[in-house]
Design an enzyme around this catalytic site. Structure first.
Site, PDB file in Angstrom:
ATOM      1  CB  CYS A 148      -0.916  -0.001   1.218  1.00  0.00           C
ATOM      2  SG  CYS A 148      -1.825   1.544   1.413  1.00  0.00           S
ATOM      3  CB  CYS A 165       0.885   1.387   4.404  1.00  0.00           C
ATOM      4  SG  CYS A 165      -0.706   0.867   5.055  1.00  0.00           S
ATOM      5  CG  ASP A 215      -3.140  14.793  -4.329  1.00  0.00           C
ATOM      6  OD1 ASP A 215      -4.091  14.106  -3.936  1.00  0.00           O
ATOM      7  OD2 ASP A 215      -2.575  14.618  -5.446  1.00  0.00           O
ATOM      8  CG  HIS A 262      -4.281  -0.848   4.896  1.00  0.00           C
ATOM      9  ND1 HIS A 262      -3.823  -0.120   3.809  1.00  0.00           N
ATOM     10  CD2 HIS A 262      -5.223  -1.696   4.415  1.00  0.00           C
ATOM     11  CE1 HIS A 262      -4.466  -0.526   2.728  1.00  0.00           C
ATOM     12  NE2 HIS A 262      -5.320  -1.477   3.056  1.00  0.00           N
ATOM     13  N   GLY A 265     -14.739   7.057  -7.346  1.00  0.00           N
ATOM     14  CA  GLY A 265     -13.536   7.693  -7.881  1.00  0.00           C
ATOM     15  C   GLY A 265     -12.285   7.457  -7.059  1.00  0.00           C
ATOM     16  CG  HIS A 321      -7.195   9.132   0.557  1.00  0.00           C
ATOM     17  ND1 HIS A 321      -7.273   7.835   0.107  1.00  0.00           N
ATOM     18  CD2 HIS A 321      -7.566   9.919  -0.485  1.00  0.00           C
ATOM     19  CE1 HIS A 321      -7.649   7.831  -1.165  1.00  0.00           C
ATOM     20  NE2 HIS A 321      -7.844   9.083  -1.547  1.00  0.00           N
ATOM     21  CG  HIS A 348      -8.790  14.244  -1.842  1.00  0.00           C
ATOM     22  ND1 HIS A 348      -7.804  14.340  -2.801  1.00  0.00           N
ATOM     23  CD2 HIS A 348      -9.274  12.975  -1.927  1.00  0.00           C
ATOM     24  CE1 HIS A 348      -7.700  13.175  -3.441  1.00  0.00           C
ATOM     25  NE2 HIS A 348      -8.587  12.332  -2.942  1.00  0.00           N
TER      26      HIS A 348
HETATM   27  P1  5GP Z   1      -8.236   9.111  -4.739  1.00  0.00           P
HETATM   28  O1  5GP Z   1      -8.688   9.193  -6.161  1.00  0.00           O
HETATM   29  O2  5GP Z   1      -7.863   7.706  -4.338  1.00  0.00           O
HETATM   30  O3  5GP Z   1      -9.203   9.766  -3.793  1.00  0.00           O
HETATM   31  O4  5GP Z   1      -6.958  10.024  -4.663  1.00  0.00           O
HETATM   32  C1  5GP Z   1      -5.679   9.595  -4.419  1.00  0.00           C
HETATM   33  C2  5GP Z   1      -4.810  10.828  -4.462  1.00  0.00           C
HETATM   34  O5  5GP Z   1      -3.517  10.444  -4.064  1.00  0.00           O
HETATM   35  C3  5GP Z   1      -4.691  11.460  -5.852  1.00  0.00           C
HETATM   36  O6  5GP Z   1      -5.147  12.808  -5.791  1.00  0.00           O
HETATM   37  C4  5GP Z   1      -3.205  11.350  -6.173  1.00  0.00           C
HETATM   38  O7  5GP Z   1      -2.698  12.492  -6.832  1.00  0.00           O
HETATM   39  C5  5GP Z   1      -2.575  11.157  -4.815  1.00  0.00           C
HETATM   40  N1  5GP Z   1      -1.375  10.320  -4.851  1.00  0.00           N
HETATM   41  C6  5GP Z   1      -1.245   9.108  -5.451  1.00  0.00           C
HETATM   42  N2  5GP Z   1       0.000   8.628  -5.282  1.00  0.00           N
HETATM   43  C7  5GP Z   1       0.652   9.561  -4.538  1.00  0.00           C
HETATM   44  C8  5GP Z   1       1.993   9.620  -4.031  1.00  0.00           C
HETATM   45  O8  5GP Z   1       2.827   8.740  -4.225  1.00  0.00           O
HETATM   46  N3  5GP Z   1       2.316  10.729  -3.317  1.00  0.00           N
HETATM   47  C9  5GP Z   1       1.418  11.739  -3.069  1.00  0.00           C
HETATM   48  N4  5GP Z   1       1.850  12.779  -2.348  1.00  0.00           N
HETATM   49  N5  5GP Z   1       0.159  11.705  -3.538  1.00  0.00           N
HETATM   50  C10 5GP Z   1      -0.211  10.632  -4.256  1.00  0.00           C
HETATM   51 ZN    ZN Z   2      -2.397   1.313   3.584  1.00  0.00          ZN
END
Ligand code: 5GP
Ligand code: ZN
Length: 119
Positions: A7, A10, A33, A49, A99, A106, A108
């Site tokens: 993950c 994680c 992000d 997790h 989405g 998490h 946002h």
């Molecule tokens: P989700 O669509 O799952 O709600 O959003 C996941 C978010 O995690 C996305 O906005 C993406 O840009 C961010 N993200 C994915 N991988 C990474 C990473 O390795 N580092 C950071 N800082 N953000 C990430």
């Molecule tokens: Zn995790």
């Protein structure tokens, strides 16, 4: 193999993958992000997790409460303008149709002057 072994969030919470950290305590981790939609865009995650909001139950009430209470504090600290003229958006994408791309719970937190890239 535990979920944390594969993950990405994680690994970020454990410091095994670098991130731009916004906040950390025993239970929570917050970081910018990597593809921000808004002038301020960071994520708050539990260190434990949990795949998504679909898996939370009564035992997670305090943890989720802490995440939500932290959001406005960090939003202001990260440069969101004060309510009501400013403010911020809190979003928890859940599952494929919600989405969600990263399957570690998490929220946002997005804010700052508009226009934003999305939303
Ligand atoms: P989700 O669509 O799952 O709600 O959003 C996941 C978010 O995690 C996305 O906005 C993406 O840009 C961010 N993200 C994915 N991988 C990474 C990473 O390795 N580092 C950071 N800082 N953000 C990430
Ligand atoms: Zn995790």
């Amino acid at each position: 193999m535990s979920p944390s072994d594969h993950c990405i969030f994680c690994k970020i919470a454990a410091g095994a993958i670098p991130s731009c950290k916004v906040y950390e305590d025993d239970e929570l981790f917050a970081f910018h992000d990597i593809k921000p939609w808004a002038p301020v865009h960071f994520l708050i995650i539990p260190k434990v997790h949990i795949p998504s909001l679909a898996q939370v139950g009564p035992k997670h009430e305090a943890l989720l409460g802490r995440m939500m209470v932290l959001a406005p504090q960090l939003a202001l600290a990260q440069g969101c303008n004060p309510y009501p003229e400013g403010g911020f958006r809190v979003m928890a994408n859940t599952g494929a149709e919600g989405g969600q791309d990263v399957h570690h719970l998490h929220i946002h937190v997005m804010g700052g002057p508009r226009p934003w890239l999305k939303g």
